[in-house]
Scaffold this motif. Structure first.
Motif, PDB file in Angstrom:
ATOM      1  N   ARG A  98       0.817  -1.216   0.000  1.00 22.90           N
ATOM      2  CA  ARG A  98       0.000   0.000   0.000  1.00 22.90           C
ATOM      3  C   ARG A  98       0.853   1.268   0.000  1.00 22.90           C
ATOM      4  N   PHE A  99       2.054   1.204   0.503  1.00 22.18           N
ATOM      5  CA  PHE A  99       2.944   2.364   0.549  1.00 22.18           C
ATOM      6  C   PHE A  99       3.136   2.859  -0.890  1.00 22.18           C
ATOM      7  N   ASN A 100       2.988   4.185  -1.114  1.00 20.41           N
ATOM      8  CA  ASN A 100       3.025   4.759  -2.470  1.00 20.41           C
ATOM      9  C   ASN A 100       1.921   4.156  -3.342  1.00 20.41           C
ATOM     10  N   ALA A 143       6.302  -0.158  -4.610  1.00 18.00           N
ATOM     11  CA  ALA A 143       7.079   0.996  -5.072  1.00 18.00           C
ATOM     12  C   ALA A 143       7.859   1.536  -3.892  1.00 18.00           C
ATOM     13  N   VAL A 144       9.189   1.420  -3.978  1.00 17.88           N
ATOM     14  CA  VAL A 144      10.057   1.934  -2.922  1.00 17.88           C
ATOM     15  C   VAL A 144      10.789   3.140  -3.500  1.00 17.88           C
ATOM     16  N   ILE A 145      10.537   4.316  -2.929  1.00 15.03           N
ATOM     17  CA  ILE A 145      11.102   5.563  -3.441  1.00 15.03           C
ATOM     18  C   ILE A 145      12.045   6.130  -2.397  1.00 15.03           C
ATOM     19  N   ARG A 146      13.292   6.393  -2.813  1.00 11.08           N
ATOM     20  CA  ARG A 146      14.341   6.786  -1.875  1.00 11.08           C
ATOM     21  C   ARG A 146      13.959   8.033  -1.088  1.00 11.08           C
ATOM     22  N   GLY A 147      14.235   7.962   0.239  1.00 11.95           N
ATOM     23  CA  GLY A 147      14.032   9.149   1.082  1.00 11.95           C
ATOM     24  C   GLY A 147      15.385   9.731   1.445  1.00 11.95           C
ATOM     25  N   SER A 148      15.510  10.230   2.663  1.00 11.12           N
ATOM     26  CA  SER A 148      16.752  10.914   3.042  1.00 11.12           C
ATOM     27  C   SER A 148      17.623  10.089   3.990  1.00 11.12           C
ATOM     28  N   THR A 149      17.225   8.818   4.201  1.00 11.33           N
ATOM     29  CA  THR A 149      18.043   7.950   5.059  1.00 11.33           C
ATOM     30  C   THR A 149      18.326   6.632   4.333  1.00 11.33           C
ATOM     31  N   SER A 150      19.010   5.745   5.036  1.00 14.94           N
ATOM     32  CA  SER A 150      19.386   4.456   4.444  1.00 14.94           C
ATOM     33  C   SER A 150      18.229   3.452   4.450  1.00 14.94           C
ATOM     34  N   HIS A 151      17.066   3.879   4.933  1.00 14.15           N
ATOM     35  CA  HIS A 151      15.917   2.959   5.024  1.00 14.15           C
ATOM     36  C   HIS A 151      15.592   2.356   3.656  1.00 14.15           C
ATOM     37  N   TYR A 152      15.716   3.159   2.631  1.00 11.67           N
ATOM     38  CA  TYR A 152      15.425   2.705   1.253  1.00 11.67           C
ATOM     39  C   TYR A 152      16.198   1.434   0.927  1.00 11.67           C
ATOM     40  N   ASP A 153      17.495   1.445   1.206  1.00 14.24           N
ATOM     41  CA  ASP A 153      18.355   0.313   0.852  1.00 14.24           C
ATOM     42  C   ASP A 153      17.953  -0.950   1.605  1.00 14.24           C
ATOM     43  N   LEU A 154      17.611  -0.768   2.884  1.00 14.99           N
ATOM     44  CA  LEU A 154      17.232  -1.928   3.696  1.00 14.99           C
ATOM     45  C   LEU A 154      15.929  -2.538   3.179  1.00 14.99           C
ATOM     46  N   VAL A 155      14.954  -1.690   2.903  1.00 14.85           N
ATOM     47  CA  VAL A 155      13.657  -2.183   2.435  1.00 14.85           C
ATOM     48  C   VAL A 155      13.809  -2.883   1.090  1.00 14.85           C
ATOM     49  N   CYS A 156      14.534  -2.256   0.170  1.00 14.85           N
ATOM     50  CA  CYS A 156      14.704  -2.851  -1.163  1.00 14.85           C
ATOM     51  C   CYS A 156      15.424  -4.195  -1.083  1.00 14.85           C
TER      52      CYS A 156
HETATM   53  C1  LIG Z   1      12.101   4.014   1.184  1.00 14.97           C
HETATM   54  C2  LIG Z   1      11.741   4.575   2.495  1.00 14.97           C
HETATM   55  O1  LIG Z   1      11.678   3.875   3.482  1.00 14.97           O
HETATM   56  C3  LIG Z   1      11.667   6.057   2.589  1.00 14.97           C
HETATM   57  O2  LIG Z   1      10.414   6.474   2.088  1.00 14.97           O
HETATM   58  C4  LIG Z   1      11.802   6.508   4.011  1.00 14.97           C
HETATM   59  O3  LIG Z   1      12.100   7.876   3.920  1.00 14.97           O
HETATM   60  P1  LIG Z   1      13.275   8.454   4.848  1.00 14.97           P
HETATM   61  O4  LIG Z   1      14.539   7.711   4.453  1.00 14.97           O
HETATM   62  O5  LIG Z   1      13.350   9.936   4.514  1.00 14.97           O
HETATM   63  O6  LIG Z   1      12.854   8.181   6.273  1.00 14.97           O
END
Ligand SMILES: CC(=O)[C@@H](O)COP(=O)(O)O
Ligand SMILES: Nc1c(NC[C@H](O)[C@H](O)[C@H](O)CO)[nH]c(=O)[nH]c1=O
Length: 153
Positions: free
Chosen positions: A21-23, A80-93
């Motif tokens: 559901r995210f995005n 759909a995983v869209i990069r944010g401003s932390t490393s969370h993107y890489d972990l989720v992908c």
């Molecule tokens: C891919 C994400 O998890 C991302 O939307 C999270 O954003 P942020 O890295 O700015 O917390």
């Protein structure tokens, strides 16, 4: 949805879709694209079941449940995983992709990775039915190919 099709022979394939559901404004387009591809290539709309999960990180678990249920010939994983401003993107992908691959190998059925992973929203929009096509449509076609291949092995 009734599509004016040629004489498409029903495949009899049963399809499970796991959608994040995210995005959702992107993922909804991926789901529609996958449904369109499946029905156009002979899958009955009644043989398509969709499970929604909170985000891409949750996809592998439900994909595993579907794949191991014996109810489906393939499982399509859409997100759909869209990069944010932390490393969370890489972990989720990384965890989503690794989990989907593991599910497919352990269950022995096609589990397709249709999760769009982009740096920008614009890139995601391009892959959800605009200039770069629809990744949901693409993975559905790949799933049909894989399911038919496995049927004939
Ligand atoms: C891919 C994400 O998890 C991302 O939307 C999270 O954003 P942020 O890295 O700015 O917390
Ligand atoms: N940022 C995105 C996420 N993040 C959420 C995770 O997928 C997960 O639901 C959460 O960490 C709880 O376990 N998910 C996406 O699908 N797309 C994103 O851009």
């Amino acid at each position: 949805m009734k599509l004016l099709e040629g004489n498409v022979v029903g495949t009899g394939l049963k399809v499970g879709i796991v959608a994040a559901r995210f995005n959702e404004f992107i993922v909804g387009k991926l789901v529609s694209g996958a449904q369109d591809a499946l029905v156009r290539h002979g899958v009955s709309a009644d043989d398509i079941e969709i499970a929604w999960v909170p985000g891409a990180f949750e996809i592998p678990l439900i994909a595993q449940k579907m794949a191991n249920s014996g109810k489906y010939d393939m499982v399509l994983c859409l997100g759909a995983v869209i990069r944010g401003s932390t490393s969370h993107y890489d972990l989720v992908c990384n965890e989503c992709a690794k989990g989907v691959a593991q599910v497919s190998l352990s269950a022995g059925i096609p589990v397709l990775f249709g999760v769009v992973t982009t740096d920008t929203i614009e890139q995601a929009i391009e892959r959800a039915g605009t200039k770069a096509g629809n990744k949901g449509y693409d993975v559905a076609c790949s799933g049909i190919e894989m399911a038919n291949l496995i049927r004939n092995l």
